[in-house]
Design an enzyme around this catalytic site. Structure first.
Site, PDB file in Angstrom:
ATOM      1  N   CYS A 382      45.670  14.742  51.725  1.00  0.00           N
ATOM      2  CA  CYS A 382      46.789  15.588  51.315  1.00  0.00           C
ATOM      3  C   CYS A 382      48.122  14.971  51.773  1.00  0.00           C
ATOM      4  O   CYS A 382      48.579  13.999  51.177  1.00  0.00           O
ATOM      5  CB  CYS A 382      46.586  17.010  51.820  1.00  0.00           C
ATOM      6  SG  CYS A 382      47.508  18.197  50.851  1.00  0.00           S
ATOM      7  N   HIS A 508      41.546  18.232  50.012  1.00  0.00           N
ATOM      8  CA  HIS A 508      41.021  18.375  51.372  1.00  0.00           C
ATOM      9  C   HIS A 508      39.497  18.287  51.337  1.00  0.00           C
ATOM     10  O   HIS A 508      38.811  19.315  51.450  1.00  0.00           O
ATOM     11  CB  HIS A 508      41.451  19.722  51.960  1.00  0.00           C
ATOM     12  CG  HIS A 508      42.891  19.776  52.347  1.00  0.00           C
ATOM     13  ND1 HIS A 508      43.357  19.222  53.517  1.00  0.00           N
ATOM     14  CD2 HIS A 508      43.963  20.292  51.710  1.00  0.00           C
ATOM     15  CE1 HIS A 508      44.666  19.416  53.596  1.00  0.00           C
ATOM     16  NE2 HIS A 508      45.060  20.066  52.520  1.00  0.00           N
ATOM     17  N   GLU A 510      37.558  17.545  53.520  1.00  0.00           N
ATOM     18  CA  GLU A 510      36.928  17.959  54.788  1.00  0.00           C
ATOM     19  C   GLU A 510      36.337  19.362  54.714  1.00  0.00           C
ATOM     20  O   GLU A 510      35.513  19.728  55.545  1.00  0.00           O
ATOM     21  CB  GLU A 510      37.929  17.853  55.950  1.00  0.00           C
ATOM     22  CG  GLU A 510      39.088  18.843  55.936  1.00  0.00           C
ATOM     23  CD  GLU A 510      40.317  18.339  55.180  1.00  0.00           C
ATOM     24  OE1 GLU A 510      40.162  17.495  54.274  1.00  0.00           O
ATOM     25  OE2 GLU A 510      41.439  18.815  55.484  1.00  0.00           O
TER      26      GLU A 510
HETATM   27  N1  GLN Z   1      53.249  19.372  53.126  1.00  0.00           N
HETATM   28  C1  GLN Z   1      52.582  18.780  52.018  1.00  0.00           C
HETATM   29  C2  GLN Z   1      52.684  19.631  50.759  1.00  0.00           C
HETATM   30  O1  GLN Z   1      53.011  20.775  50.831  1.00  0.00           O
HETATM   31  C3  GLN Z   1      51.124  18.493  52.338  1.00  0.00           C
HETATM   32  C4  GLN Z   1      50.307  19.715  52.596  1.00  0.00           C
HETATM   33  C5  GLN Z   1      48.986  19.421  53.241  1.00  0.00           C
HETATM   34  O2  GLN Z   1      48.767  18.347  53.791  1.00  0.00           O
HETATM   35  N2  GLN Z   1      48.090  20.365  53.218  1.00  0.00           N
HETATM   36  O3  GLN Z   1      52.427  19.153  49.687  1.00  0.00           O
END
Ligand code: GLN
Length: 549
Positions: A382, A508, A510
């Site tokens: 992400c 994600h 994970e």
């Molecule tokens: N801050 C980033 C976004 O909003 C990444 C978010 C995250 O890593 N979950 O896109």
């Protein structure tokens, strides 16, 4: 008809209610029962989505886009079921739905009260998970008995037994049995007090799970049985385990699941336990002794719970490749051009996890620059993908000052941007992309090979995306956009053909790794890390690097 187990805790927080509940879930599932799980959180926040990870740990995201308590991650990993967002309810959600009903006039002018309106709402949330396809709903009540906020929850679960029938509800209470070195004894008094507190709310526990560092003696079990009025076989000793995945087996040996089956009149004979799959996992874990050092370069490294699922995913992938993953916590703020070599050169791989806010961003960029320049296996999750794109833009694609507009709204090269700023691309607005989305992988790409398929789904939680207007330039400079949203507009995966493993995903992964089914991307990272370790020390991983066990 579903049966209900409620797990409460006393004496102290962090005793492992979530793991106790999850272990019971695993054991009942291993007996062939269909199990689902639920967490009731007495805090007032609507959900953990906006809570500080320093305070609350990781926000676990469900397939249907719920931002939930990290215990749901344990549940999913142990019972191997995808849970809905409904499986986590907070005081905030319960009150807000009661308030909505009140405003709609659903209560017909009656006085709205904790009993029955709030308690009914709590019961409805639990019952929604029950049904013809569920044998047992296991519900963990967050907090500890004695907390002010927990009272309506205890009252609601108390009412459950009256409504569902004695043999359809089981109360499990987890307490601490401390060992006092000066007197050389385990002490039962905290357990007695905790059970008294629970009884003052009308709940007599059926099973008492005693957390202690050492097994508790039969004499002590007899004492607890007598004083707390539970049969001796319903006093379950839960000792510290070297891995959380050993807990189901230890608790089975203590007769935990058999006792719960008896209380719920679930036919044990017809449902003998089959723990062979789980035991195989433990055997693999025991064989995984060659160490791999994987760095997590993050913002919340002082509270490892903030990256709980990432750590578990790394371990899962390790077990299946005979590798014991040792996590090195690296504070992103400490990494810069000068320190990167010292901090990263001893590692076999790094993960750049998700996150929000500017702190540590330049450190993460410095880390992925070093990893790219030294072909250190890297997985960006992400925000991790986003910093990889920023780094590549600045250093390779000739876009000095490139950044995400989250951190620099005036950057000349907004390679990561809010979707609604990317005119005409989509109307997602400033809202989060939450939950499972499909991605189409480029055939033959490294990620497609790792997954073994080209249409995958992964869970998301972010606002920003790779900027479609600058993507062409990044690709022309060699950045592989190896997975896109099915409409081709959003970048979901990146990789570098020239590198063994420099992979980023906007998702994600994970959240979907399981101990017995590690996630493809984590396996790819661990395989690359093991190769690197072996190149350094040929004695490592002599048995091979495959997952053929
Ligand atoms: N801050 C980033 C976004 O909003 C990444 C978010 C995250 O890593 N979950 O896109």
């Amino acid at each position: 008809m579903s049966k209900f187990v409620f797990v409460t805790g006393g004496v102290s927080s962090s005793l492992g209610k979530g793991l106790t509940a999850s272990s019971l879930g695993r054991l009942l599932k291993s007996r062939g029962f269909r199990v689902t799980m639920c967490k009731l959180d007495p805090y007032i926040n609507f959900d953990p989505g906006t809570m500080n990870p320093f305070e609350h740990g990781e926000v676990f995201v469900t397939n249907d886009g719920g931002e939930t308590d990290l215990d749901l991650g344990h549940y999913e990993r142990f019972i191997d079921e995808n849970l809905p967002k409904l499986a986590n309810a907070t005081t905030g959600q319960i009150y807000s739905s009661v308030m909505q009903k009140e405003r709609r006039g659903d209560y017909l002018g009656h006085t709205v009260q904790v009993i029955p309106h709030i308690t009914d709402e709590i019961k409805t949330r639990v019952r929604r998970l029950a049904g013809d396809n569920v044998d047992v709903v296991i519900t963990e009540v967050g907090g500890t008995v004695g907390d002010i906020e927990i009272v309506p929850f205890l009252e609601a679960i108390r009412q459950f037994r009256r409504e569902e029938g004695r043999e359809n509800v089981c109360y499990v209470h987890l307490t601490l049995v401390p060992y006092l070195a000066p007197s050389g004894e385990h002490k039962t008094k905290p357990t007695q007090h905790s059970v008294t507190e629970l009884r003052s709310r009308g709940i007599q526990p059926d099973v008492i799970v005693c957390r202690s560092d050492q097994p508790i003696s039969d004499a002590l079990k007899r004492k607890i049985s007598l004083l707390c009025d539970v049969p001796i076989e319903a006093v379950v000793s839960a000792i510290d385990a070297s891995s959380i995945y050993e807990i189901p087996v230890l608790m089975h040996e203590e007769g935990f699941d058999a006792t719960v089956c008896k209380i719920l009149r679930l036919d044990e004979e017809e449902h003998p336990i089959d723990l062979s799959g789980w035991e195989q996992l433990l055997e693999k874990m025991a064989l995984a002794d060659d160490e791999l050092r994987v760095g997590i370069v993050g913002k919340y490294v002082d509270l490892p719970d903030a990256y709980l699922s990432v750590v578990e995913s790394l371990r899962h992938a390790g077990y299946h490749q005979r590798a014991k993953v040792v996590i090195e916590w690296i504070a992103a703020e400490d990494v810069n051009e000068r320190t990167a070599e010292v901090l990263l050169s001893g590692l076999d791989g790094i993960v750049i996890p998700g996150g929000f806010g500017e702190r540590g961003i330049e450190g993460k960029i410095a880390a992925v620059r070093w990893s790219r320049e030294h072909d250190l296996p890297t997985l960006g999750l992400c925000l991790g993908l986003q910093v990889m794109v920023v780094e590549y833009a600045r250093d390779v694609a000739d876009m000095p000052g490139a950044n995400s507009t989250e951190f620099d709204p005036d950057t000349p090269y907004p390679v990561i941007d809010l979707m609604d700023e990317q005119q005409g691309v989509t109307d997602l607005g400033g809202t989060m992309r939450l939950g499972a989305y499909f991605a189409q992988l480029v055939p033959g790409s490294q990620v497609a090979r790792a997954y073994g398929e080209t249409l995958v789904t992964e869970r998301h939680r972010h606002r920003y995306e790779v900027n479609a207007r600058l993507r062409g330039r990044l690709e022309a400079a060699g950045l592989g956009c190896s997975g896109l949203s099915p409409d081709g507009r959003l970048v979901e995966f990146i990789e570098l053909a020239s590198h063994r493993c420099w992979i980023g995903t906007q998702a994600h992964p994970e959240f979907t790794s399981r101990p017995d089914r590690p996630h493809a991307l984590f396996s790819e990272l661990i395989a690359a890390a093991a190769e690197r370790a072996q190149a350094r020390d040929p004695h490592l991983f002599e048995l091979g690097l495959d997952a053929a066990l």
